[in-house]
Design a protein around this motif. Structure first.
Motif, short mmCIF file in Angstrom:
data_model
loop_
_atom_site.label_atom_id
_atom_site.label_comp_id
_atom_site.label_asym_id
_atom_site.label_seq_id
_atom_site.Cartn_x
_atom_site.Cartn_y
_atom_site.Cartn_z
N SER A 90 -6.49 -56.79 21.07
CA SER A 90 -6.19 -55.98 19.92
C SER A 90 -7.33 -54.95 19.75
O SER A 90 -6.99 -54.05 18.89
N HIS A 91 -8.42 -55.31 20.01
CA HIS A 91 -9.80 -54.25 19.79
C HIS A 91 -9.96 -53.46 20.86
O HIS A 91 -11.17 -52.74 20.80
N VAL A 92 -9.24 -53.13 21.81
CA VAL A 92 -9.34 -52.26 22.83
C VAL A 92 -9.57 -50.92 22.60
O VAL A 92 -8.65 -50.50 21.80
N GLY A 93 -10.40 -49.93 23.01
CA GLY A 93 -10.36 -48.62 22.55
C GLY A 93 -10.60 -48.21 21.33
O GLY A 93 -11.08 -49.13 20.46
N THR A 94 -10.16 -47.18 20.80
CA THR A 94 -9.97 -46.68 19.30
C THR A 94 -9.08 -47.51 18.89
O THR A 94 -7.97 -47.61 19.09
N HIS A 95 -9.59 -48.32 17.86
CA HIS A 95 -8.65 -49.22 17.12
C HIS A 95 -8.96 -49.43 15.51
O HIS A 95 -9.86 -48.98 14.97
N VAL A 96 -7.98 -49.99 14.76
CA VAL A 96 -7.85 -50.27 13.60
C VAL A 96 -8.16 -51.97 13.36
O VAL A 96 -7.57 -52.46 14.13
N GLU A 97 -8.98 -52.21 12.42
CA GLU A 97 -9.06 -53.88 12.08
C GLU A 97 -8.57 -54.08 10.74
O GLU A 97 -8.59 -53.05 9.80
N TYR A 98 -7.97 -55.11 10.36
CA TYR A 98 -7.68 -55.44 9.12
C TYR A 98 -7.94 -56.85 8.57
O TYR A 98 -8.68 -57.49 9.41
N ALA A 99 -7.36 -57.31 7.57
CA ALA A 99 -8.16 -58.39 6.80
C ALA A 99 -7.84 -59.64 7.62
O ALA A 99 -8.86 -60.45 7.75
N LEU A 100 -7.00 -60.04 8.55
CA LEU A 100 -6.59 -61.16 9.41
C LEU A 100 -7.84 -61.23 10.40
O LEU A 100 -8.09 -62.30 10.90
N HIS A 101 -8.45 -60.42 10.76
CA HIS A 101 -9.66 -60.17 11.77
C HIS A 101 -10.72 -61.18 11.03
O HIS A 101 -11.41 -61.70 12.05
N PHE A 102 -10.95 -61.19 9.66
CA PHE A 102 -11.83 -62.06 9.21
C PHE A 102 -11.41 -63.07 8.39
O PHE A 102 -11.99 -64.18 8.32
N MET A 103 -10.36 -62.92 7.60
CA MET A 103 -9.67 -63.91 6.63
C MET A 103 -8.86 -64.79 7.19
O MET A 103 -7.74 -64.29 7.73
N PRO A 104 -8.76 -65.83 7.18
CA PRO A 104 -7.90 -66.88 8.02
C PRO A 104 -6.22 -66.56 7.32
O PRO A 104 -5.34 -66.74 8.07
N ASN A 105 -6.13 -66.26 6.07
CA ASN A 105 -4.76 -65.94 5.40
C ASN A 105 -4.67 -64.39 5.13
O ASN A 105 -3.93 -64.06 4.40
N GLY A 106 -5.52 -63.78 5.76
CA GLY A 106 -5.67 -62.17 5.44
C GLY A 106 -4.48 -61.44 5.94
O GLY A 106 -3.51 -61.94 6.78
N ARG A 107 -4.10 -60.37 5.24
CA ARG A 107 -2.94 -59.48 5.90
C ARG A 107 -3.12 -59.06 7.23
O ARG A 107 -4.41 -58.52 7.76
N ALA A 141 -5.55 -56.83 14.59
CA ALA A 141 -6.14 -55.23 14.80
C ALA A 141 -5.13 -54.59 15.66
O ALA A 141 -4.36 -55.11 16.28
N SER A 142 -5.50 -53.27 15.84
CA SER A 142 -4.36 -52.75 16.89
C SER A 142 -5.12 -51.57 17.39
O SER A 142 -5.55 -50.71 16.84
#
Length: 235
Positions: free
Chosen positions: A45-62, A205-206
């Motif tokens: 999900s983190h390949v290349g130019t990408h966006v990270e969101y809350a689930l990347h760090f927070m177990p119940n994150g968005r 991430a995407s």
């Protein structure tokens, strides 16, 4: 009437098998004559130019599919930090002095390191201080933070990833764009940005295709940003 504008590509071209994170592409079968076939794609999900969101760090994150469009489409401001050395801080005072950051902006830190992408020095970068991250998040209430580096945290420090927690551990998380490209191709520090992730449920991430829209002249650029912001009714 919309002024003359130009599009600027702000994403890296990806090469299967050559990226830091997995990217593999293969056809379903060998093709010897013209006919339709499918290609299987495997990636992180983190390949290349990408966006990270809350689930990347927070177990119940968005997760990515819940990311509001107004956070990834809208007015953006480029902040020039190309003078910064690796592991040197980018402070609140410097953000204030180097750019007119408006409430709700997408903020792009220009470190001049997109040329290090896919090299052994890809993680050599300056970092955003905790105070600066707090000011961006709480005072400027930025829509997103982007960088042409691999990240915006200090590497190897005792206080691990404080800015990720600051941006993600909140009711309405702030997304992060990493490994952007071509920020130096922009003619102006302000632009209108479109950075759309995949609409896939369950991702932290995407990969992103990021495009900037800017006017040719300073006046055309100002009018274009105002018109596009109004046109899309982002909030």
């Amino acid at each position: 009437m919309m002024p003359k504008t130009r599009l600027v590509e702000l994403s890296h071209l990806l090469y299967p098998g050559k990226e830091q994170y997995k990217l593999e592409i293969k056809p379903e079968k060998e093709r010897t004559e013209p006919h339709g076939i499918f290609y299987e794609v495997g990636l992180w999900s983190h390949v290349g130019t990408h966006v990270e969101y809350a689930l990347h760090f927070m177990p119940n994150g968005r997760e990515i599919s819940s990311l509001p469009l107004w956070r990834v489409v809208g007015p953006a401001v480029r902040v020039d930090f190309r003078d910064k050395a690796t592991s040197e801080p980018m402070t609140t005072e410097e953000f204030k002095a180097r750019a007119d950051i408006q409430v709700g902006d997408i903020v792009l830190t220009w470190t001049g390191r997109d040329n290090l992408y896919r090299t052994p020095k890809s993680h050599d970068r300056p970092y955003v201080t905790k105070d600066a991250a707090a000011w961006l998040a709480d005072d400027r209430r930025i829509a997103a933070l982007g960088t042409d580096s691999s990240g915006f945290e200090v590497r190897g420090g005792p206080d691990k990833d404080p800015n990720h927690y600051k941006f993600f551990d909140r009711e309405d998380p702030i997304p992060i764009f990493e490994c952007m490209a071509n920020l130096g191709e922009l003619k102006h520090d302000r632009c209108f940005l479109i950075a759309l992730p995949w609409l896939v449920q369950g991702l932290d991430a995407s990969p992103l295709r990021i495009v900037a829209i800017e006017g040719e002249s300073a006046e055309e650029n100002k009018v274009a940003i105002e018109m596009l912001s109004s046109l899309f009714s982002l909030k």
